[in-house]
Design a protein around this motif. Sequence first.
Motif, PDB file in Angstrom:
ATOM      1  N   SER A 126       0.798  -1.340   0.053  1.00 25.46           N
ATOM      2  CA  SER A 126       0.177  -0.016   0.050  1.00 25.46           C
ATOM      3  C   SER A 126       0.931   1.215  -0.016  1.00 25.46           C
ATOM      4  O   SER A 126       2.126   1.058   0.207  1.00 25.46           O
ATOM      5  N   LYS A 127       0.251   2.464  -0.278  1.00 28.89           N
ATOM      6  CA  LYS A 127       1.165   3.752  -0.592  1.00 28.89           C
ATOM      7  C   LYS A 127       0.678   4.792   0.570  1.00 28.89           C
ATOM      8  O   LYS A 127      -0.591   5.020   0.548  1.00 28.89           O
ATOM      9  N   ILE A 128       1.467   5.657   0.938  1.00 20.97           N
ATOM     10  CA  ILE A 128       1.082   6.628   1.653  1.00 20.97           C
ATOM     11  C   ILE A 128       1.745   8.063   0.645  1.00 20.97           C
ATOM     12  O   ILE A 128       3.174   7.805   0.552  1.00 20.97           O
ATOM     13  N   THR A 129       1.068   8.910   0.262  1.00 22.92           N
ATOM     14  CA  THR A 129       1.698   9.964  -0.345  1.00 22.92           C
ATOM     15  C   THR A 129       1.780  11.200   0.432  1.00 22.92           C
ATOM     16  O   THR A 129       0.799  11.599   0.910  1.00 22.92           O
ATOM     17  N   ILE A 130       3.056  11.642   0.507  1.00 26.11           N
ATOM     18  CA  ILE A 130       3.158  12.602   1.473  1.00 26.11           C
ATOM     19  C   ILE A 130       3.417  13.863   0.883  1.00 26.11           C
ATOM     20  O   ILE A 130       4.457  14.150   0.096  1.00 26.11           O
ATOM     21  N   ALA A 131       3.056  15.068   1.315  1.00 30.60           N
ATOM     22  CA  ALA A 131       3.209  16.469   1.108  1.00 30.60           C
ATOM     23  C   ALA A 131       3.717  17.093   2.305  1.00 30.60           C
ATOM     24  O   ALA A 131       3.099  17.054   3.480  1.00 30.60           O
ATOM     25  N   VAL A 132       4.912  17.868   2.367  1.00 32.00           N
ATOM     26  CA  VAL A 132       5.136  18.680   3.174  1.00 32.00           C
ATOM     27  C   VAL A 132       4.873  20.112   3.200  1.00 32.00           C
ATOM     28  O   VAL A 132       5.750  20.578   2.189  1.00 32.00           O
ATOM     29  N   ASP A 133       4.334  20.977   3.984  1.00 30.23           N
ATOM     30  CA  ASP A 133       4.205  22.003   4.067  1.00 30.23           C
ATOM     31  C   ASP A 133       5.509  22.835   4.688  1.00 30.23           C
ATOM     32  O   ASP A 133       5.662  22.265   5.862  1.00 30.23           O
ATOM     33  N   VAL A 134       6.152  23.374   4.003  1.00 28.86           N
ATOM     34  CA  VAL A 134       7.257  24.158   4.893  1.00 28.86           C
ATOM     35  C   VAL A 134       6.794  25.145   6.028  1.00 28.86           C
ATOM     36  O   VAL A 134       5.934  25.994   5.528  1.00 28.86           O
ATOM     37  N   PHE A 135       7.580  25.008   6.965  1.00 28.01           N
ATOM     38  CA  PHE A 135       7.085  25.927   8.197  1.00 28.01           C
ATOM     39  C   PHE A 135       7.453  27.310   7.858  1.00 28.01           C
ATOM     40  O   PHE A 135       8.756  27.400   7.400  1.00 28.01           O
ATOM     41  N   PRO A 136       6.650  28.225   7.809  1.00 32.49           N
ATOM     42  CA  PRO A 136       6.952  29.671   7.324  1.00 32.49           C
ATOM     43  C   PRO A 136       8.211  30.127   8.230  1.00 32.49           C
ATOM     44  O   PRO A 136       8.050  29.991   9.233  1.00 32.49           O
ATOM     45  N   ASN A 137       8.968  30.838   7.413  1.00 35.61           N
ATOM     46  CA  ASN A 137      10.038  31.590   8.316  1.00 35.61           C
ATOM     47  C   ASN A 137       9.802  33.163   8.113  1.00 35.61           C
ATOM     48  O   ASN A 137      10.135  33.575   7.139  1.00 35.61           O
ATOM     49  N   ALA A 138       9.310  33.834   9.161  1.00 36.90           N
ATOM     50  CA  ALA A 138       9.153  35.205   8.924  1.00 36.90           C
ATOM     51  C   ALA A 138      10.423  36.087   9.584  1.00 36.90           C
ATOM     52  O   ALA A 138      10.285  37.179   9.576  1.00 36.90           O
ATOM     53  N   GLY A 139      11.597  35.259   9.589  1.00 42.49           N
ATOM     54  CA  GLY A 139      12.698  36.000   9.985  1.00 42.49           C
ATOM     55  C   GLY A 139      12.714  36.232  11.514  1.00 42.49           C
ATOM     56  O   GLY A 139      11.784  35.768  12.223  1.00 42.49           O
ATOM     57  N   GLU A 140      13.515  37.172  12.048  1.00 45.74           N
ATOM     58  CA  GLU A 140      13.743  37.477  12.966  1.00 45.74           C
ATOM     59  C   GLU A 140      13.573  39.276  13.279  1.00 45.74           C
ATOM     60  O   GLU A 140      13.663  39.911  12.243  1.00 45.74           O
ATOM     61  N   ASN A 141      13.097  39.554  14.564  1.00 46.91           N
ATOM     62  CA  ASN A 141      12.771  40.849  14.449  1.00 46.91           C
ATOM     63  C   ASN A 141      14.018  41.865  14.188  1.00 46.91           C
ATOM     64  O   ASN A 141      15.135  41.519  14.567  1.00 46.91           O
ATOM     65  N   GLY A 142      13.702  42.968  13.599  1.00 46.07           N
ATOM     66  CA  GLY A 142      14.665  43.891  13.145  1.00 46.07           C
ATOM     67  C   GLY A 142      14.578  45.353  13.089  1.00 46.07           C
ATOM     68  O   GLY A 142      13.334  45.537  13.884  1.00 46.07           O
ATOM     69  N   SER A 143      15.214  46.024  12.918  1.00 41.05           N
ATOM     70  CA  SER A 143      15.126  47.547  13.065  1.00 41.05           C
ATOM     71  C   SER A 143      15.660  48.395  12.043  1.00 41.05           C
ATOM     72  O   SER A 143      16.484  47.625  11.324  1.00 41.05           O
ATOM     73  N   LEU A 144      15.054  49.566  11.714  1.00 40.43           N
ATOM     74  CA  LEU A 144      15.481  50.250  10.579  1.00 40.43           C
ATOM     75  C   LEU A 144      15.690  51.723  11.029  1.00 40.43           C
ATOM     76  O   LEU A 144      14.565  52.242  11.516  1.00 40.43           O
ATOM     77  N   ASP A 145      17.059  52.283  10.856  1.00 37.39           N
ATOM     78  CA  ASP A 145      17.118  53.692  10.994  1.00 37.39           C
ATOM     79  C   ASP A 145      17.193  54.433   9.650  1.00 37.39           C
ATOM     80  O   ASP A 145      18.085  54.034   8.923  1.00 37.39           O
ATOM     81  N   ILE A 146      16.389  55.327   9.464  1.00 42.29           N
ATOM     82  CA  ILE A 146      16.210  55.759   8.051  1.00 42.29           C
ATOM     83  C   ILE A 146      16.044  57.356   8.215  1.00 42.29           C
ATOM     84  O   ILE A 146      15.663  57.952   8.882  1.00 42.29           O
ATOM     85  N   CYS A 147      16.732  57.982   7.088  1.00 44.83           N
ATOM     86  CA  CYS A 147      16.884  59.390   7.076  1.00 44.83           C
ATOM     87  C   CYS A 147      15.760  59.972   6.493  1.00 44.83           C
ATOM     88  O   CYS A 147      15.181  59.267   5.327  1.00 44.83           O
ATOM     89  N   PHE A 148      14.974  61.374   6.950  1.00 47.81           N
ATOM     90  CA  PHE A 148      13.901  61.862   6.110  1.00 47.81           C
ATOM     91  C   PHE A 148      14.246  61.739   4.709  1.00 47.81           C
ATOM     92  O   PHE A 148      13.084  61.861   4.038  1.00 47.81           O
TER      93      PHE A 148
END
Length: 961
Positions: free
Chosen positions: A563-585
């Motif tokens: 018998s057969k099992i067909t497997i699909a793997v959903d990739v666990f999303p990666n939203a990255g890690e918290n960051g910061s942005l200093d920007i000039c007006f």
Amino acid sequence: MPKIVIRFFFYLIPCFLYAQCPVGDVHLNNQNDVNDYISNFGTCEVINGTLSIRGDTAIDISGITAIKRIEGSLIIDSKMTSIANFSNLEFVGGDFEIDHNDVLETIEGINKLHTVNGNFLITRNYTSLKTITGFNSLEIIGGNFQISENHFLEMIAAFDNLIIVGGRFLIRRADKMQELNGFNKLVKIGTGYNASSIKGTLNIVDNHALIEINGFKSLIEIGLEMEVTNNRSLLRVKGFTNLEKVRSLTFMTNSLLVEIPLFNNLTTIDGALSINDSALVDINGFNTVQSLGWYLNFSQNSELVKITGFANLNKINGQFSITSNPVLKSLIGFKNLVETSGINIGYNVSIENLKGLENLFTVGVIGGTGVAIGWNDSLSDCTAICNLLSNGTVSGDIYIAHNPSGCSSEQEVRAECSPAGGDGRLAICMTSSPVDLFDSLTGAPDLGGVWTPVLSSGNGLFNPLVDHAGVYTYTIATGIGTSESSEVTVTIDNVPNAGGDENLTVCSNMTSVDLFESLLGTPDKGGVWTPNLTDGNGLFNPAFDAAGTYTYTVANSCGTATSKITIAVDVFPNAGENGSLDICFADNSVDLFDSLMGTPDPGGIWTPQLASGTGVFDPSKDTAGIYSYTLSGGVCGSVTSEVSVTINTLPNAGQNGRLDLCMDSSSVNLFDSLGGSPDIGGIWSPTLSSGTGIFNPSVDASGVYLYTVTNGVCGTSTAEVNVMIETLPNAGEDGSLEICRNSNSVDLFAILSGTPDTGGMWSPSLSSGTGVFNPEIDTGGVYTYAVANGCGVVLSEVVVDVINFTPISNYDIKITEFSGNNSLEVIVNSNADYQYSLDGLQYQNSPVFDHLSGGDYTICVREVNGCGILEESVTILDFPKFFTPNNDGFHDVWTLKGSTTRVYDLYIHDRYGKLLKQIRTSGKAGWDGTYRGKNLPSDDYWFKVVFEDGFVKTGHFTLKR
């Protein structure tokens, strides 16, 4: 009596005056001590205590030659290059020690020494000792014999009559020695067995250049161990032909060793025998050894093909271990071995059988492993141990595994040895035809046995429709009144059920999932999944296993189901890690995605929404704050990370400025000199003494000071303040000038004392319009010098006194004329210094003017340090050497040069003396080259001048046409 630095008590000193030898221990710690000893005891033959020669300066002991006997020890630890002076030494009651002599090169000539009761040590002469010779009378060493840590030792040519070493015999780290020969009269090492010490060992170790050992031919007994190890260049060990007794024997880590002695007189090894990491091809000696008191270990011998010695070895009290010998083929030499406490034959990848172990009967210890035979890649015949397994005694575990078929397990080997064969198993489908159970026995069983319980067939045929699953025993008589049995375990299988197919979606960060639980229906357990899963069973781990189709297979004697099992793997999303942005007006728009840390997946949503409708942040439209990035991952759910945005304004350092200060001004804030509206909080460079922007003109230097304002990612803005510090003006100090009316002009600035500033103003004004005073024009008086700047005005004065001329009256003028070197000499009858000139402009210090042509001159004389002057006109008379009367206006008339008030007559003749012209004159008069109105030809002509005072001058000249 000369001073001797020897450690004696003072009350003994008087005795020395009469004694031939010192009393007690003698310590010579420097060359002075040595020299004093030689001077006072140079004929001494007996030292009653220890003789110690130490110290870096005790370098010449050649004068110590008379000593025959030392009751204590002889210790030499110094910087001498040779030891050759103990030629009369016969006896040392303690230790003989030559240690730590860094420049010692040779030891020689000690040929009368016969006994050392203590240790004999030549050690730690690291860098220079090359040869050891002599010691040809030495017979007995009561303690250890040790030659070690002499890294440059090349040769030991000594000890030809050494018979006994009571302790340890050690030669170690002679890194330049290639051959070790001799010691052929040495009979015994050690005083007997002593398991608690190393007394009585022979060690030849860590000699990295040693190629051959050949000697020790009379050696009979070694109290403890003989060890030849870690001599990485060693090829051959010869000698030891009379060795009878040793506790243990080790050849180890001599990877090039191809020859060892046969040891044909060795009967007793009460300990272990180890031969490891050698290049021996055959171990064919040891044929007189009957037993080993401990283990036998042959391992990692890269060239060992066979072991053919040990013809009389029947017992090993320890383990028999033959391991990791990659080309070993034969153990035939152990054909008389009967007993050992264990067998370990492993990782010998070329051995095919165990021939030579047929007489092995007793093996093992209770609680341990009796037999271990494994990982021998070519071993397929273990029948040589059938006698042991069938008739002998094995105490402990039997481990036979990881060898080829025929020797892959204890059961398989026993089956090869038993007439009933080995136990077997039979799995049969309930629908199968009858099968003969005899075919399921392992090994090589004999025919003619009986099966119990009785089968329905009355023989060995098993019918799954009638007979039951269970254990069936096969029994056969041996012919000697006994019988042996083996068993076949029968299982009856039903048709296999692998369940139904199914689809499965999992998240990539999930833990393992049991695929069996996802099969539909009621599948049989125990099936196999393909492709293989990482954990080797039915657990799917998305971190290691790939998505796809996995097949579950159940098989038994009835066939196979899948018998057969067909497997699909959903990739666990990666939203990255918290960051910061200093920007000039004023910066361009940026994508907030680039400010996330880690490796976020694209495609997420930003909240709150940005003006761009995407993740692009425009600092002119969007506001500072926290922006969330959210990703959805199907069965994995969603994840969020954040970017904290800060908007910075452009920094303003203002506009460049200038600041002029006096040296005595108060401190000021440079910030106030910037133009525009600069931001506060900037940094000044170079740093001011105040540590802030406060400038102190009495401490800080003039120059350009840079003001820098920084505001995050908006960068920096700079402006400059150019600071000029003016010092108080300096007009110098007052001066005075006395100057002659006829003197050259003088710059009054040079008359001021001190260090006045340039650029000031003089008053009253001088005729030069500057500070230059001309005594012929300007008048004497007080002249004021004024210097001004932003810090004030300062004055100084010069008082000028102009002195009129004083004529020089007492003088003579000497004139030389009508000569090849016409000259003038002015003779002033005075001791003052004068300068002289013929033009009133260019003056010289010499009163003589040479090489003058005829003509009129004005003589000028001036007093160097006074106002005396002289000016007088003089004339030098001379004549031209040629003239050209061709009416061109040049040289048309021949006449005397110069003018005079004296009256003279001038007569001109041709070359024959004919008078052509006579002129009487006191002024200018000449001849035009004619005679009686006719031009005379080009030629030389003669003249005579007769002055009224009787002076006559003659000469000639040329007329050219």
